[in-house]
Design a protein around this motif. Structure first.
Motif, short mmCIF file in Angstrom:
data_model
loop_
_atom_site.label_atom_id
_atom_site.label_comp_id
_atom_site.label_asym_id
_atom_site.label_seq_id
_atom_site.Cartn_x
_atom_site.Cartn_y
_atom_site.Cartn_z
N ASP A 1 -3.19 -4.07 -10.19
CA ASP A 1 -3.67 -2.96 -9.37
C ASP A 1 -4.60 -2.06 -10.16
O ASP A 1 -4.24 -1.56 -11.23
CB ASP A 1 -2.49 -2.15 -8.82
N LEU A 2 -5.80 -1.84 -9.62
CA LEU A 2 -6.79 -0.97 -10.25
C LEU A 2 -6.82 0.41 -9.61
O LEU A 2 -7.53 1.29 -10.08
CB LEU A 2 -8.19 -1.60 -10.14
N ILE A 3 -6.06 0.60 -8.53
CA ILE A 3 -6.13 1.83 -7.76
C ILE A 3 -4.94 2.73 -8.10
O ILE A 3 -3.79 2.29 -8.07
CB ILE A 3 -6.14 1.54 -6.25
N LYS A 4 -5.25 3.96 -8.43
CA LYS A 4 -4.23 4.96 -8.74
C LYS A 4 -4.24 6.01 -7.63
O LYS A 4 -5.26 6.65 -7.38
CB LYS A 4 -4.51 5.62 -10.09
N TYR A 5 -3.10 6.19 -6.98
CA TYR A 5 -3.00 7.15 -5.89
C TYR A 5 -2.58 8.52 -6.43
O TYR A 5 -1.79 8.60 -7.37
CB TYR A 5 -1.98 6.68 -4.85
N PRO A 6 -3.10 9.60 -5.85
CA PRO A 6 -2.71 10.94 -6.29
C PRO A 6 -1.28 11.26 -5.87
O PRO A 6 -0.73 10.62 -4.99
CB PRO A 6 -3.71 11.86 -5.58
N ALA A 7 -0.72 12.26 -6.50
CA ALA A 7 0.67 12.63 -6.21
C ALA A 7 0.82 13.21 -4.81
O ALA A 7 1.85 13.10 -4.18
CB ALA A 7 1.18 13.63 -7.25
N HIS B 1 -10.00 -2.81 0.30
CA HIS B 1 -9.46 -1.50 -0.05
C HIS B 1 -10.32 -0.36 0.49
O HIS B 1 -10.07 0.81 0.18
CB HIS B 1 -9.34 -1.35 -1.57
N SER B 2 -11.33 -0.68 1.30
CA SER B 2 -12.23 0.33 1.88
C SER B 2 -12.88 1.19 0.81
O SER B 2 -13.07 2.40 0.98
CB SER B 2 -11.47 1.23 2.87
N LEU B 3 -13.22 0.58 -0.32
CA LEU B 3 -13.92 1.28 -1.40
C LEU B 3 -15.42 1.15 -1.21
O LEU B 3 -15.90 0.24 -0.54
CB LEU B 3 -13.52 0.70 -2.76
N ASN B 4 -16.17 2.06 -1.83
CA ASN B 4 -17.62 1.93 -1.86
C ASN B 4 -17.99 0.63 -2.56
O ASN B 4 -17.40 0.28 -3.59
CB ASN B 4 -18.22 3.15 -2.58
N MET B 5 -19.00 -0.06 -2.03
CA MET B 5 -19.36 -1.36 -2.59
C MET B 5 -19.94 -1.23 -4.00
O MET B 5 -20.01 -2.22 -4.73
CB MET B 5 -20.36 -2.07 -1.68
N ASN B 6 -20.35 -0.04 -4.39
CA ASN B 6 -20.87 0.18 -5.74
C ASN B 6 -19.84 0.87 -6.63
O ASN B 6 -20.21 1.53 -7.60
CB ASN B 6 -22.15 1.01 -5.67
N THR B 7 -18.56 0.71 -6.30
CA THR B 7 -17.49 1.27 -7.14
C THR B 7 -17.57 0.71 -8.55
O THR B 7 -17.38 1.42 -9.54
CB THR B 7 -16.12 0.96 -6.53
#
Length: 333
Positions: A300-306, A269-275
């Motif tokens: 799903d743990l990711i919430k996208y903005p509107a 998900h291209s997240l920071n490894m310390n998320t």
């Protein structure tokens, strides 16, 4: 480039430096919010799931798809302070890979846990280096089209009692440059379970195996893929880096499998490894994996903005065009 971030105080516009290029997926991932706790409904679902499991036989299959199946004993390994086995890890990573590849601009492949054991099946050489058994995995690599993937993940079982992860990421804008990284949740730990951890020398040896594998694969693939119309350079260039500090470190001797899956989640998900903190992985991420496996779809743990940066740019362009046409019409009257 205009980036819009959604915060508790509203939308914040950030102007990016000229020349700093990000693809569509990376731009979108800058806007996400990651959930780190279960909702009341999800907590209730978990409780009901554990109650259902208690009524099952130990070796009874409770979750299956066309490729994988898990028994009650397998799912019980997701309890706190239990070690995961290859079946649980493979099933979760399979669901994760399928889910993330449905997103726009993503092309990820995750190998099963058996891949690494085949790659080094010839053992070590006299100087201590691992031998790359390329012939044993050659067809597997070619059919998986790993050279054309943005990211390929290889779970490995170190010493038969510790899970770690190797990632091979294709450098943006290149055909034959790949970066190999080793992610170990016990790489910098000292203590009574230090014997299960890979040393820096072993990390280098693991990476050498994958570098040799890609150096053999790239020239051969240029011939193999010619019927598909792909272009593959014959001269390989593989960068490698030992990433033993960016990822969270476990505080117990048994959660390495959960940490490896959390690292895979962040990478795809291209997240920071310390998320996620070490405590969140050891506790909450186990719940996330349980919900994913029971539902056979990614929790799903990711919430996208509107509003995303792409839509904002399109809206601004269309607005400018509209006012330009309107002013022209007014001038012609």
């Amino acid at each position: 480039m205009t980036i819009v971030r959604q915060t508790t105080k509203g939308l914040v516009v950030v102007v990016r430096e000229e020349g700093e290029q990000l693809d569509h997926y990376q731009r979108r991932m800058e806007l996400v919010k990651v959930t780190k706790e279960c909702t009341p409904l999800e907590s209730k679902t978990l409780e009901e799931s554990w109650l259902v499991l208690e009524s099952k036989q130990a070796n009874e299959v409770v979750v299956r798809d066309k490729i994988h199946e898990l028994t009650k004993n397998d799912l019980k390994r997701l309890e706190i302070l239990r070690e995961l086995n290859g079946d649980v890890i493979n099933f979760y990573l399979h669901i994760l890979c399928e889910a993330v590849n449905n997103l726009e601009g993503v092309d990820v492949h995750i190998m099963p846990t058996t891949f690494f054991s085949l790659l080094v099946t010839r053992g070590k050489t006299k100087n201590g280096a691992w031998t790359c058994n390329y012939a044993g995995v050659r067809r597997w690599l070619l059919l998986s089209h790993v050279l054309f993937r943005q990211l390929v993940l290889y779970p490995i079982h170190v010493h038969g009692n510790h899970w770690a992860l190797i990632s091979v990421r294709k450098e943006p804008g290149t055909y034959d440059t790949y970066k190999v990284c080793f992610w170990d949740s016990m790489a910098i730990k000292d203590g009574w379970f230090r014997s299960t951890v890979t040393t820096r020398e072993e990390m280098d040896r693991f990476e050498e195996v994958f570098i040799k594998m890609y150096e053999k694969l790239i020239p051969e693939a240029s011939v193999y893929y010619i019927k598909y119309g792909y272009e593959v350079h014959r001269t390989p260039h593989v960068d490698h880096d030992v990433c033993d500090t960016p990822c969270p470190q476990q505080n117990d001797p048994v959660s390495c499998g959960v940490f490896m899956c959390a690292n895979a989640y962040c990478l795809v998900h291209s997240l920071n490894m310390n998320t996620f903190s070490s405590e969140e992985i050891a506790n909450f991420f186990r719940k996330h994996m349980h919900l994913t496996l029971r539902q056979r779809s990614l929790h799903d743990l990711i919430k996208y903005p509107a509003i995303s940066s792409d839509w904002l740019e399109r809206f601004q362009t269309l607005s400018a065009l509209f006012f330009f046409i309107w002013e022209k019409l007014q001038a012609d009257k």
